[in-house]
Write a protein that holds these residues in place. Structure first.
Motif, PDB file in Angstrom:
ATOM      1  N   ILE A  31       0.840  -1.199   0.000  1.00 53.78           N
ATOM      2  CA  ILE A  31       0.000   0.000   0.000  1.00 53.78           C
ATOM      3  C   ILE A  31       0.877   1.251   0.000  1.00 53.78           C
ATOM      4  O   ILE A  31       0.633   2.200  -0.764  1.00 53.78           O
ATOM      5  N   LEU A  48      -8.877   8.059  -0.051  1.00 50.32           N
ATOM      6  CA  LEU A  48      -8.565   6.820   0.651  1.00 50.32           C
ATOM      7  C   LEU A  48      -9.001   6.927   2.117  1.00 50.32           C
ATOM      8  O   LEU A  48      -9.579   5.985   2.670  1.00 50.32           O
ATOM      9  N   ALA A  62      -6.182  12.003  -3.799  1.00 50.92           N
ATOM     10  CA  ALA A  62      -6.370  10.552  -3.842  1.00 50.92           C
ATOM     11  C   ALA A  62      -6.225   9.977  -2.442  1.00 50.92           C
ATOM     12  O   ALA A  62      -6.957   9.055  -2.044  1.00 50.92           O
ATOM     13  N   ARG A  63      -5.305  10.533  -1.657  1.00 51.51           N
ATOM     14  CA  ARG A  63      -5.135  10.077  -0.275  1.00 51.51           C
ATOM     15  C   ARG A  63      -6.327  10.491   0.590  1.00 51.51           C
ATOM     16  O   ARG A  63      -6.727   9.762   1.496  1.00 51.51           O
ATOM     17  N   ASN A  70      -9.396   9.820  -9.498  1.00 51.86           N
ATOM     18  CA  ASN A  70      -8.611   9.380  -8.345  1.00 51.86           C
ATOM     19  C   ASN A  70      -9.099   8.044  -7.799  1.00 51.86           C
ATOM     20  O   ASN A  70      -8.300   7.203  -7.363  1.00 51.86           O
ATOM     21  N   LEU A 111      -0.483   4.712   5.355  1.00 46.95           N
ATOM     22  CA  LEU A 111      -0.596   6.160   5.152  1.00 46.95           C
ATOM     23  C   LEU A 111       0.300   6.916   6.133  1.00 46.95           C
ATOM     24  O   LEU A 111       0.984   7.867   5.762  1.00 46.95           O
ATOM     25  N   LEU A 144      -6.867   4.519  -7.493  1.00 49.93           N
ATOM     26  CA  LEU A 144      -6.787   3.643  -6.322  1.00 49.93           C
ATOM     27  C   LEU A 144      -7.147   2.208  -6.690  1.00 49.93           C
ATOM     28  O   LEU A 144      -6.530   1.249  -6.209  1.00 49.93           O
ATOM     29  N   LEU A 153       0.759   9.056  -5.243  1.00 50.61           N
ATOM     30  CA  LEU A 153      -0.598   9.526  -5.482  1.00 50.61           C
ATOM     31  C   LEU A 153      -0.752  10.992  -5.108  1.00 50.61           C
ATOM     32  O   LEU A 153      -0.017  11.521  -4.271  1.00 50.61           O
ATOM     33  N   ILE A 167       0.729   4.184  -2.850  1.00 53.25           N
ATOM     34  CA  ILE A 167       0.188   5.521  -2.611  1.00 53.25           C
ATOM     35  C   ILE A 167       1.258   6.593  -2.528  1.00 53.25           C
ATOM     36  O   ILE A 167       0.937   7.779  -2.443  1.00 53.25           O
ATOM     37  N   ILE A 183      -5.532  -1.141  -4.346  1.00 57.31           N
ATOM     38  CA  ILE A 183      -5.773  -0.763  -2.953  1.00 57.31           C
ATOM     39  C   ILE A 183      -7.271  -0.766  -2.651  1.00 57.31           C
ATOM     40  O   ILE A 183      -7.697  -1.071  -1.541  1.00 57.31           O
TER      41      ILE A 183
END
Length: 392
Positions: free
Chosen positions: A289, A304, A300-301, A347, A387, A351, A296, A293, A356
């Motif tokens: 992951i 998430l 996009a985060r 986005n 993250l 993902l 990204l 990411i 993810i």
């Protein structure tokens, strides 16, 4: 202060490298049908006949590269017992090369001694191919050029040049064959018509491993990699089951077994158990992951995080229109300007492409129309930890 003296241990691993990608076992298990077909396609080589062009297709981790190295090693050993027959193998991984020009240079340099290498740029293409034909014709017998991850090339001219080399008078004293390896099952369809007609290739398709086959693979590696009585009985079946769920990927199953062993070694445990596998799975998923990411966009985060929150509230799978208001609320709370609906869809697609999240199409017919539902593939805590590691 802790003592960080390095000392060799003899508790877990006998040969840890046996679980890595570079290891080629003495025998290949779980791929009998594919090996039989591949072996038949290579038979002309030992008869000193023009070799077939062979293309191997299948998803990542199903044994294509391992089977190639295994059979070519066997072929080179057996050729030594046959008078007047010789074979040279050139293996090129096309990931990172991108163009036929760069691939041709890599082949030339593999055929030349180290002190006579050519630079990766600065030569006219015609000169590079002239060097290539000279090096190939200087070889005896048969040359097999393995192009691993051949679908990464942006153009197919190297395939045309190699397959037409004899007909075009570029080589005369060597038999030349191509072995292409691709994860893209549609690769051939994207080749130009002249390349497809020139290849006349034999196709070997590699199916995904099932759990039984993965247990065979892992059991074989266990005997080499670990000391006796190091694994509890449930470790191999558990790793195989996870690998089977990951599209039958032997690499994922082996990585999991390796990670479990590393965790047991780190904790100074005498045996690898189920808890090491479960923790290893979490660590591997976190790494996957985090890698996905890392590049990204910020939004996009945020999306998430939106799906993480919705998952916690049992609100997934969710339609895009259900995701948007929660995404906008998070943007407001964090002082970010929300992007357009189109960018949100883009986005979410990014993902999904990274694996993810999952994106499932729903068709309600004329009354309800078509729409997509999104949800996390991994556990919320695993995604949250990944993250955090990226943001730190």
């Amino acid at each position: 202060m802790a003592d960080f003296t390095f000392e060799q241990d003899t508790q877990i691993f006998r040969d840890r490298d046996a679980l890595t990608e570079d290891y080629t076992p003495n025998t290949l298990v779980g791929r009998d049908d594919e090996l039989e077909e591949f072996h038949a396609a290579l038979q002309p080589v030992i008869n000193d006949e023009n070799p077939s062009n062979i293309f191997l297709y299948g998803k990542s981790g199903v044994g294509k590269t391992a089977a190639t190295r295994y059979l070519l090693t066997q072929l080179q050993d057996d050729v030594q017992e046959v008078t007047g027959v010789s074979v040279t193998v050139v293996e090129v991984n096309c990931d990172g090369l991108n163009t036929s020009y760069q691939t041709a240079i890599e082949i030339v340099n593999q055929l030349r001694p180290h002190e006579d290498q050519i630079a990766s740029t600065g030569y006219p293409q015609s000169k590079v191919y002239q060097y290539l034909w000279e090096e190939l014709d200087a070889c005896d017998g048969t040359v097999l050029i393995v192009l691993d991850e051949v679908d990464h090339l942006n153009d197919d001219s190297i395939l045309y040049q190699l397959t037409r080399a004899r007909d075009n008078g570029n080589i005369s004293d060597v038999n030349l064959g191509i072995i292409g390896i691709s994860n893209d099952l549609t690769f051939r369809e994207n080749l130009s018509s002249k390349v497809r007609s020139s290849l006349c290739e034999r196709v070997v398709s590699f199916s995904a491993y099932d759990a039984r086959q993965l247990r065979q693979v892992l059991k074989q590696r266990e005997e080499v990699a670990f000391y006796d009585d190091t694994l509890s009985e449930d470790v191999i079946p558990l790793c195989a089951a996870h690998g089977a769920r990951e599209s039958g990927d032997a690499r994922r199953a082996l990585d999991l077994l390796l990670m479990a062993g590393d965790l047991a070694r780190k904790n100074h445990d005498e045996m690898i158990r189920e808890e090491h596998v479960n923790r290893g799975k979490e660590e591997i998923e976190k790494e996957i992951i985090a890698e996905g990411i890392s590049d990204l966009s910020e939004h996009a985060r945020v999306l998430l995080r939106t799906l993480m929150n919705m998952t916690t509230e049992n609100a997934t799978p969710a339609r895009t229109q259900e995701i948007i208001p929660i995404y906008r609320k998070i943007c407001e709370e964090t002082g970010k300007d929300p992007v357009s609906v189109r960018s949100i869809r883009d986005n979410l697609a990014a993902l999904s492409q990274l694996g993810i999240t999952s994106r499932n199409e729903v068709n309600k017919g004329r009354s309800g129309g078509k729409f997509a539902k999104h949800e996390l593939v991994y556990e919320v805590e695993t995604v949250r930890s990944a993250l955090a590691s990226i943001e730190d």
